[in-house]
Enzyme design. Structure first.
Site, PDB file in Angstrom:
ATOM      1  N   SER A 193       0.888  -0.871   0.322  1.00 37.95           N
ATOM      2  CA  SER A 193       0.019  -0.074  -0.146  1.00 37.95           C
ATOM      3  C   SER A 193       0.936   1.428  -0.612  1.00 37.95           C
ATOM      4  CB  SER A 193      -0.601   0.268   0.859  1.00 37.95           C
ATOM      5  OG  SER A 193      -1.328   1.341   1.520  1.00 37.95           O
TER       6      SER A 193
ATOM      7  N   TYR B  39      -1.861  -0.393  10.249  1.00 41.88           N
ATOM      8  CA  TYR B  39      -1.771  -1.088   9.325  1.00 41.88           C
ATOM      9  C   TYR B  39      -0.538  -0.369   8.942  1.00 41.88           C
ATOM     10  CZ  TYR B  39      -3.520  -1.023   4.659  1.00 41.88           C
ATOM     11  OH  TYR B  39      -4.017  -1.614   3.154  1.00 41.88           O
TER      12      TYR B  39
ATOM     13  N   GLU C 257       0.095   3.566   2.008  1.00 40.74           N
ATOM     14  CA  GLU C 257       0.314   4.323   3.104  1.00 40.74           C
ATOM     15  C   GLU C 257       1.375   3.582   3.978  1.00 40.74           C
ATOM     16  OE1 GLU C 257      -1.695   5.081   5.489  1.00 40.74           O
ATOM     17  OE2 GLU C 257      -2.975   6.413   3.755  1.00 40.74           O
TER      18      GLU C 257
HETATM   19  P1  NAP Z   1     -11.859  -4.506   1.784  1.00 38.70           P
HETATM   20  O1  NAP Z   1     -12.698  -3.889   0.687  1.00 38.70           O
HETATM   21  O2  NAP Z   1     -12.174  -3.616   3.359  1.00 38.70           O
HETATM   22  O3  NAP Z   1     -11.042  -6.043   1.821  1.00 38.70           O
HETATM   23  C1  NAP Z   1     -10.887  -6.779   2.725  1.00 38.70           C
HETATM   24  C2  NAP Z   1     -11.080  -8.790   2.730  1.00 38.70           C
HETATM   25  O4  NAP Z   1     -10.265  -8.987   3.886  1.00 38.70           O
HETATM   26  C3  NAP Z   1     -12.106  -8.624   3.117  1.00 38.70           C
HETATM   27  O5  NAP Z   1     -13.350  -9.114   2.352  1.00 38.70           O
HETATM   28  C4  NAP Z   1     -12.778  -8.913   4.630  1.00 38.70           C
HETATM   29  O6  NAP Z   1     -13.403  -9.822   4.644  1.00 38.70           O
HETATM   30  C5  NAP Z   1     -10.602  -9.511   3.922  1.00 38.70           C
HETATM   31  N1  NAP Z   1     -10.197  -9.622   5.495  1.00 38.70           N
HETATM   32  C6  NAP Z   1     -10.123  -8.844   6.713  1.00 38.70           C
HETATM   33  N2  NAP Z   1      -9.951  -9.301   7.587  1.00 38.70           N
HETATM   34  C7  NAP Z   1      -9.722 -10.818   7.269  1.00 38.70           C
HETATM   35  C8  NAP Z   1      -8.899 -12.244   7.701  1.00 38.70           C
HETATM   36  N3  NAP Z   1      -8.585 -12.441   9.594  1.00 38.70           N
HETATM   37  N4  NAP Z   1      -9.210 -13.593   6.894  1.00 38.70           N
HETATM   38  C9  NAP Z   1      -9.535 -13.731   6.117  1.00 38.70           C
HETATM   39  N5  NAP Z   1      -9.904 -12.194   5.742  1.00 38.70           N
HETATM   40  C10 NAP Z   1     -10.477 -11.167   5.997  1.00 38.70           C
HETATM   41  O7  NAP Z   1     -10.119  -4.214   0.915  1.00 38.70           O
HETATM   42  P2  NAP Z   1     -10.007  -3.645  -0.324  1.00 38.70           P
HETATM   43  O8  NAP Z   1     -10.236  -2.188  -0.822  1.00 38.70           O
HETATM   44  O9  NAP Z   1     -10.419  -4.616  -1.158  1.00 38.70           O
HETATM   45  O10 NAP Z   1      -8.694  -3.959  -0.568  1.00 38.70           O
HETATM   46  C11 NAP Z   1      -8.011  -5.342  -0.963  1.00 38.70           C
HETATM   47  C12 NAP Z   1      -6.065  -5.284   0.330  1.00 38.70           C
HETATM   48  O11 NAP Z   1      -5.792  -4.583  -1.338  1.00 38.70           O
HETATM   49  C13 NAP Z   1      -6.319  -5.020   1.454  1.00 38.70           C
HETATM   50  O12 NAP Z   1      -4.616  -5.843   1.764  1.00 38.70           O
HETATM   51  C14 NAP Z   1      -6.011  -3.221   0.974  1.00 38.70           C
HETATM   52  O13 NAP Z   1      -4.834  -3.736   2.372  1.00 38.70           O
HETATM   53  C15 NAP Z   1      -4.992  -3.312   0.129  1.00 38.70           C
HETATM   54  N6  NAP Z   1      -5.301  -1.761  -0.448  1.00 38.70           N
HETATM   55  C16 NAP Z   1      -6.572  -1.063  -0.663  1.00 38.70           C
HETATM   56  C17 NAP Z   1      -5.879  -0.114  -1.295  1.00 38.70           C
HETATM   57  C18 NAP Z   1      -7.292  -0.050  -1.552  1.00 38.70           C
HETATM   58  O14 NAP Z   1      -7.750   1.643  -2.016  1.00 38.70           O
HETATM   59  N7  NAP Z   1      -8.906  -0.063  -1.726  1.00 38.70           N
HETATM   60  C19 NAP Z   1      -4.733   0.638  -0.966  1.00 38.70           C
HETATM   61  C20 NAP Z   1      -3.608   0.061  -0.911  1.00 38.70           C
HETATM   62  C21 NAP Z   1      -3.878  -1.887  -0.263  1.00 38.70           C
HETATM   63  P3  NAP Z   1     -14.922  -8.979   5.473  1.00 38.70           P
HETATM   64  O15 NAP Z   1     -15.811  -9.382   4.254  1.00 38.70           O
HETATM   65  O16 NAP Z   1     -14.744 -10.435   6.190  1.00 38.70           O
HETATM   66  O17 NAP Z   1     -14.713  -8.496   6.270  1.00 38.70           O
HETATM   67  N1  GDD Z   2     -12.642   7.339   6.428  1.00 42.57           N
HETATM   68  C1  GDD Z   2     -12.704   8.618   6.553  1.00 42.57           C
HETATM   69  N2  GDD Z   2     -13.319   8.993   7.548  1.00 42.57           N
HETATM   70  N3  GDD Z   2     -11.738   9.073   6.457  1.00 42.57           N
HETATM   71  C2  GDD Z   2     -11.789  10.868   6.499  1.00 42.57           C
HETATM   72  C3  GDD Z   2     -12.938  11.483   7.178  1.00 42.57           C
HETATM   73  C4  GDD Z   2     -13.636  10.711   7.136  1.00 42.57           C
HETATM   74  O1  GDD Z   2     -15.191  10.504   7.540  1.00 42.57           O
HETATM   75  N4  GDD Z   2     -12.962  12.533   6.685  1.00 42.57           N
HETATM   76  C5  GDD Z   2     -11.512  12.710   6.335  1.00 42.57           C
HETATM   77  N5  GDD Z   2     -11.015  11.954   6.711  1.00 42.57           N
HETATM   78  C6  GDD Z   2      -9.546  11.527   5.678  1.00 42.57           C
HETATM   79  C7  GDD Z   2      -8.223  10.881   6.101  1.00 42.57           C
HETATM   80  O2  GDD Z   2      -8.150  11.171   7.283  1.00 42.57           O
HETATM   81  C8  GDD Z   2      -7.674  10.604   5.286  1.00 42.57           C
HETATM   82  O3  GDD Z   2      -6.529  11.586   4.890  1.00 42.57           O
HETATM   83  C9  GDD Z   2      -8.597  10.437   3.959  1.00 42.57           C
HETATM   84  O4  GDD Z   2      -9.160  10.548   4.567  1.00 42.57           O
HETATM   85  C10 GDD Z   2      -8.670   8.862   2.852  1.00 42.57           C
HETATM   86  O5  GDD Z   2      -9.332   8.193   4.013  1.00 42.57           O
HETATM   87  P1  GDD Z   2      -9.820   6.883   3.451  1.00 42.57           P
HETATM   88  O6  GDD Z   2     -10.789   7.069   2.526  1.00 42.57           O
HETATM   89  O7  GDD Z   2      -9.711   5.912   4.808  1.00 42.57           O
HETATM   90  O8  GDD Z   2      -8.661   5.742   3.535  1.00 42.57           O
HETATM   91  P2  GDD Z   2      -7.029   6.035   3.688  1.00 42.57           P
HETATM   92  O9  GDD Z   2      -6.251   6.416   2.423  1.00 42.57           O
HETATM   93  O10 GDD Z   2      -6.557   5.929   5.012  1.00 42.57           O
HETATM   94  O11 GDD Z   2      -6.573   4.483   3.625  1.00 42.57           O
HETATM   95  C11 GDD Z   2      -6.689   3.846   2.079  1.00 42.57           C
HETATM   96  O12 GDD Z   2      -5.840   3.434   1.180  1.00 42.57           O
HETATM   97  C12 GDD Z   2      -4.998   3.206   1.675  1.00 42.57           C
HETATM   98  C13 GDD Z   2      -3.778   3.427   0.756  1.00 42.57           C
HETATM   99  O13 GDD Z   2      -3.408   4.778   0.377  1.00 42.57           O
HETATM  100  C14 GDD Z   2      -7.136   2.330   2.516  1.00 42.57           C
HETATM  101  O14 GDD Z   2      -7.628   1.470   1.566  1.00 42.57           O
HETATM  102  C15 GDD Z   2      -6.283   1.371   2.911  1.00 42.57           C
HETATM  103  O15 GDD Z   2      -6.485   0.542   3.165  1.00 42.57           O
HETATM  104  C16 GDD Z   2      -5.264   1.906   1.532  1.00 42.57           C
HETATM  105  O16 GDD Z   2      -3.681   1.149   1.993  1.00 42.57           O
END
Ligand code: NAP
Ligand code: GDD
Length: 330
Positions: free
Chosen positions: A127, A151, A129
């Site tokens: 990520s 995380y 992050e």
């Molecule tokens: P998501 O919607 O939160 O999905 C996470 C998945 O992981 C869900 O199916 C969840 O199951 C499962 N999970 C959580 N804890 C688990 C455990 N202990 N054992 C087995 N399964 C578990 O995340 P996403 O947005 O699809 O992201 C996919 C991956 O990419 C994650 O690893 C995330 O950290 C990473 N990532 C995401 C982003 C982004 O912007 N979306 C960016 C960079 C990296 P439940 O449905 O049961 O909760």
């Molecule tokens: N969730 C959330 N809720 N975020 C908020 C809010 C709120 O009400 N208001 C402001 N924010 C700001 C957070 O402080 C952060 O700076 C930004 O919005 C994005 O927050 P999220 O959408 O929760 O995503 P993230 O950037 O923290 O994390 C996501 O992206 C990562 C990749 O950069 C997740 O998908 C992570 O799993 C992933 O790794």
């Protein structure tokens, strides 16, 4: 050609569902690995149940036996580990659970692959992050990583482990350093989806106020359906490697909010309020990726613009809320 088999963890999440669709469209057999939950949570993949190439199996990042069982029973060609407790803010509340799943969970899978099926190609969800509060952006594969949450610390551990296993054992393992990617299937507590859902409810007269935290944070936001193509592509290369997957543009939370509210014809001053409880103990203020390597080697580029992403998410939520909340019972 022999049909390929892929295991996808995190199948019930946003990326799991798009990746499963992509792999099925390429004639893979897809084993979706889900953890046990007390309520149904398969709505993102329910439409795939009738596909004979799609199967769900139980699995948990904390359960090493399930990993060996999946590898032995299905002998997959590819293994995509995209399961995680993925909410950054929540990782401050349940750090041990988050870190154990991401860091130790990845180690458990890598050990199982090394011991049982070293020919299986492996993808790890790293990520943006991990770059945390490093002020020297844009970030590429070589940029310094200063993670700013439990995380992100766990994700960096898993990221390093993948590189270490690749170098130590010569197995085909890759990390995709994905920047934020969103869609109508995004979890409802992530900021983009929280905004598009609230805008739809406000537009339909079902909600009055949207509470948000830091509006000045900037993110490099792309479309999830584009990003899963990069995951697949990494495992089709001649050599395993790590790649930054990003758009190369950054926008603030405020800009996302403005784009959605303007498109919906809503007034931010009337409906949006600040709630300090939504601030984070350690914020990541600015994320911007440099996807040059992915563009050159994978021939990958994000096809969806920031404006289009915001609008398509709002339109999907307007449709969804109209069906599920406005016309309920009709
Ligand atoms: P998501 O919607 O939160 O999905 C996470 C998945 O992981 C869900 O199916 C969840 O199951 C499962 N999970 C959580 N804890 C688990 C455990 N202990 N054992 C087995 N399964 C578990 O995340 P996403 O947005 O699809 O992201 C996919 C991956 O990419 C994650 O690893 C995330 O950290 C990473 N990532 C995401 C982003 C982004 O912007 N979306 C960016 C960079 C990296 P439940 O449905 O049961 O909760
Ligand atoms: N969730 C959330 N809720 N975020 C908020 C809010 C709120 O009400 N208001 C402001 N924010 C700001 C957070 O402080 C952060 O700076 C930004 O919005 C994005 O927050 P999220 O959408 O929760 O995503 P993230 O950037 O923290 O994390 C996501 O992206 C990562 C990749 O950069 C997740 O998908 C992570 O799993 C992933 O790794």
């Amino acid at each position: 050609m022999k049909q390929k088999t892929a295991i996808v963890t995190g199948i019930t999440g946003q990326d799991g569902s798009y990746l499963a669709e992509l792999l099925l469209s390429k004639n893979y057999k897809v084993i979706g690995a889900k953890r046990r939950t007390s309520s149904f949570n398969t709505e993102r993949v329910d439409h795939l149940f009738n596909d004979e190439n799609f199967k769900l199996e139980f699995f948990d990042l904390n359960d090493v036996g399930s990993m060996y069982r999946l590898l032995q029973n299905h002998r997959p060609d590819e293994f995509y580990n995209i399961a995680a407790q993925s909410h950054v803010r929540v990782s401050f509340d349940i750090p041990e659970n988050t870190v154990d799943g991401i860091a130790m969970g990845t180690l458990r899978i890598l050990e199982a692959i090394r011991n049982v099926l070293p020919t299986c190609r492996f993808y790890q969800a790293s990520s943006s992050e991990m770059f945390g509060d490093n002020p020297n952006y844009p970030y590429d594969e070589e940029s310094r990583m200063t993670p700013a949450s439990p995380y992100a610390c766990a994700t960096l551990f898993a990221h390093n482990l993948v590189r270490n296993y690749r170098e130590s054992y010569g197995i085909f393992v890759c990390s995709g350093i994905l920047f934020n990617h969103e869609s109508p299937r995004r979890g409802e507590t992530f900021v983009t989806r929280k905004i598009t859902l609230a805008a739809a409810r406000i537009k339909l007269g079902l909600q009055d106020t949207l509470y948000l935290g830091n509006l000045e944070a900037k993110r490099d936001w792309g479309y999830a359906a584009d990003y899963v193509e990069a995951m697949w592509s990494m495992l089709q290369q001649e050599k395993p490697d790590d790649y930054v997957i990003a758009t190369g543009q950054t926008n603030s939370v405020r800009e996302f909010l403005e784009t959605v509210f303007e498109h919906a014809g809503l007034d931010i001053k009337e409906h949006v309020k600040f709630d300090e409880r939504l601030l984070r103990p350690h914020e990541v203020p600015y994320l911007l990726g440099d996807p040059s390597k992915a563009k050159e080697k994978l021939k990958w580029e994000c096809k969806t613009t920031f404006d289009d992403l915001a609008k398509l998410m709002y339109e999907a939520d307007l449709d969804y809320i109209t069906k599920t909340e406005l016309n309920k019972g009709e």
